[in-house]
Design a protein around this motif. Structure first.
Motif, mmCIF file in Angstrom:
data_model
loop_
_atom_site.group_PDB
_atom_site.id
_atom_site.type_symbol
_atom_site.label_atom_id
_atom_site.label_comp_id
_atom_site.label_asym_id
_atom_site.label_seq_id
_atom_site.Cartn_x
_atom_site.Cartn_y
_atom_site.Cartn_z
ATOM 1 N N VAL A 9 38.528 14.140 47.137
ATOM 2 C CA VAL A 9 39.982 14.274 47.211
ATOM 3 C C VAL A 9 40.579 14.438 45.821
ATOM 4 C CG1 VAL A 9 40.160 12.994 49.366
ATOM 5 C CG2 VAL A 9 40.250 11.758 47.204
ATOM 6 N N THR A 10 39.810 14.155 44.800
ATOM 7 C CA THR A 10 40.202 14.387 43.413
ATOM 8 C C THR A 10 39.005 14.967 42.671
ATOM 9 O OG1 THR A 10 41.771 12.541 43.395
ATOM 10 C CG2 THR A 10 40.993 13.339 41.258
ATOM 11 N N THR A 11 39.236 16.046 41.944
ATOM 12 C CA THR A 11 38.201 16.663 41.110
ATOM 13 C C THR A 11 38.826 17.029 39.779
ATOM 14 O OG1 THR A 11 37.110 17.583 43.061
ATOM 15 C CG2 THR A 11 36.496 18.497 40.925
ATOM 16 N N LYS A 12 38.245 16.496 38.701
ATOM 17 C CA LYS A 12 38.853 16.704 37.390
ATOM 18 C C LYS A 12 37.774 16.614 36.315
ATOM 19 C CE LYS A 12 41.881 14.227 34.133
ATOM 20 N NZ LYS A 12 42.439 15.410 33.473
ATOM 21 N N ILE A 13 37.896 17.447 35.301
ATOM 22 C CA ILE A 13 37.016 17.316 34.138
ATOM 23 C C ILE A 13 37.499 16.138 33.303
ATOM 24 C CG2 ILE A 13 36.211 18.417 32.014
ATOM 25 C CD1 ILE A 13 36.441 21.089 33.396
#
Length: 460
Positions: free
Chosen positions: A197-201
């Motif tokens: 539900v969250t994808t971030k570098i």
């Protein structure tokens, strides 16, 4: 040629001819048959073939020796590699699963267990405590018989002792009103895990592949209730000394308005963070202290560090990291949080490398950090890539492929029961999973995945 003649001489039969002579003109005259001394051509040819055959054999032998000399460094490298890989398991030579168990040590552990059960029976006298008393009394009889018979069934006794210890800890662990506070915990184990539900570098970039992150996990923490944080391991992916905090989810996703908190003077200081083990709980960061078997609590307000040593781990705190596919450096001690509070996940030589779970409690009045209960599982820690706690249940994961992990094991501290039939998959971006933690506020899982930060929803 000289060698050939010698071979001929050695293989031929030495013959002597006796002849009679006559005197003629004051001389001895005799006739000699020289046919028997003709050159042995057939034997020469046979010997020549033997020499050629020996030369061929010698040539092949020399080629094999040269090939072996070339491969010898490779063989040495393989042997050294195997030796290094086997070194963590050398403890099995002196404290293995089937080595003789000291009856004296067993008796001491059993005596302590009897004392604990008697104390519980005074406080809570019910069917469960009565059952425990009967079981420990039976085990005492079995141990006494071992003394008389001088025979030990180590595996059976060890397993029974582990079960009784876990049962005693379970009687003291979860408050009576806990299940009423969190109704979803009554539904049992997790049944599904959502796609990310969250994808971030990571704000530190993909070069920092290890660390921890998430949302502050204490429900009643007003000041940091919506705070997000990340703790990177900037020292060779094994240690760090900075906690980066964001006041809101929006700031976190934009990597803006952060506040860096320095928890130790350097990344190798005794108060630094070792391994991807941190969790922000209330206004304090809990983590594995660098170079020790201790759990540290860093107070964000007064900057004080409080420590507690994990039981029975001693100097072996770097023997059992998370592995399965590939070992995660310095992941031997893992701090987690769930609806019941703080936990430490680790393994010891005494537990034969199997996962041990300890309950951690912060005493606000005495300002001390304490280990209150400890459970032993039957899951070898190096067989798992990571682990987390939900509703007092330990969950462990393993590697499926470069893009999927699987939750395959659960251990319930309330009942002591295990389940190794789970198959809950988690999607990921990279191969390595540095940390995986649960947050009881929003029931999400937070993964640090090769420089990517992923969040999932746990469903019951």
């Amino acid at each position: 040629m000289l060698l050939l003649l010698l071979l001929l001489a050695s293989t031929g039969n030495c013959q002597v001819q006796h002849v009679s002579g006559q005197m003629k003109n004051n001389s001895c005259v005799c006739e000699v048959n020289t046919n028997m001394w003709l050159f042995p051509a057939e034997k020469y040819e046979a010997t020549l073939l033997q020499v050629e055959s020996c030369e061929d054999s010698l040539k092949r032998l020399q080629e094999q020796v040269q090939l072996s000399n070339k491969r010898l460094p490779e063989i040495h490298t393989v042997v050294d590699n195997i030796t290094q890989r086997l070194e963590p398991y050398q403890y099995l030579n002196y404290k293995g699963l089937y080595s003789p168990l000291s009856l004296r040590q067993l008796g001491e552990e059993l005596s302590k267990l009897e004392t604990d059960i008697n104390s519980i029976s005074v406080q809570v006298n019910n069917a469960e405590t009565t059952k425990l008393s009967k079981e420990v009394h039976k085990l005492r009889r079995d141990v006494d018989m071992m003394h008389m018979a001088n025979s030990i069934n180590m595996k059976t006794v060890k397993e029974k002792l582990r079960y009784l210890k876990n049962s005693v800890e379970s009687c003291l662990s979860i408050p009576r009103d806990f299940t009423g506070q969190q109704r979803y915990c009554l539904k049992g184990l997790i049944t599904n895990i959502s796609s990310p539900v969250t994808t971030k570098i990571s704000p530190y970039g993909k070069n920092i592949i290890a660390g921890s992150w998430g949302q502050q996990a204490l429900m009643d923490s007003e000041g940091l209730k919506n705070s997000f944080w990340i703790q990177p391991l900037v020292n060779s992916h094994i240690s760090g000394n900075v906690l980066r905090m964001y006041q809101s989810y929006e700031d976190f996703m934009a990597s803006a308005n952060h506040n860096d908190v320095v928890v130790a003077p350097s990344t190798i200081h005794t108060n630094a963070v070792e391994g991807p083990s941190a969790v922000l709980y209330g206004e304090a960061l809990y983590y594995h202290c660098y170079g020790s078997a201790d759990i540290c609590r860093y107070d964000i307000n007064n900057k004080a560090v409080t420590r507690v040593e994990l039981p029975r781990i001693g100097k072996d705190y770097r023997k059992f990291p998370y592995c399965y596919f590939d070992c995660q450096a310095n992941s031997d001690v893992d701090v987690e949080v769930d609806e019941t509070g703080l936990w430490a996940i680790y393994a010891t030589v005494a537990s034969h490398g199997n996962i041990v779970v300890s309950k951690i409690l912060w005493d606000n009045e005495a300002e001390t950090l304490n280990v209150t209960q400890t459970w032993e599982t039957r899951l070898f820690k190096k067989a798992a890539t990571n682990a987390f706690m939900v509703c007092g249940v330990l969950y462990a994961t393993r590697f499926l492929d470069d893009y999927n992990e699987e939750v395959f094991y659960a251990f319930d501290t309330a009942t002591g029961k295990e389940d190794n039939t789970l198959a809950l998959q988690l999607e990921k971006i990279g191969k390595g999973v540095a940390s995986l933690s649960y947050n009881p506020i929003n029931r999400q899982l937070y993964m640090f995945n090769d420089g990517y930060l992923l969040a999932y929803k746990a469903q019951f």
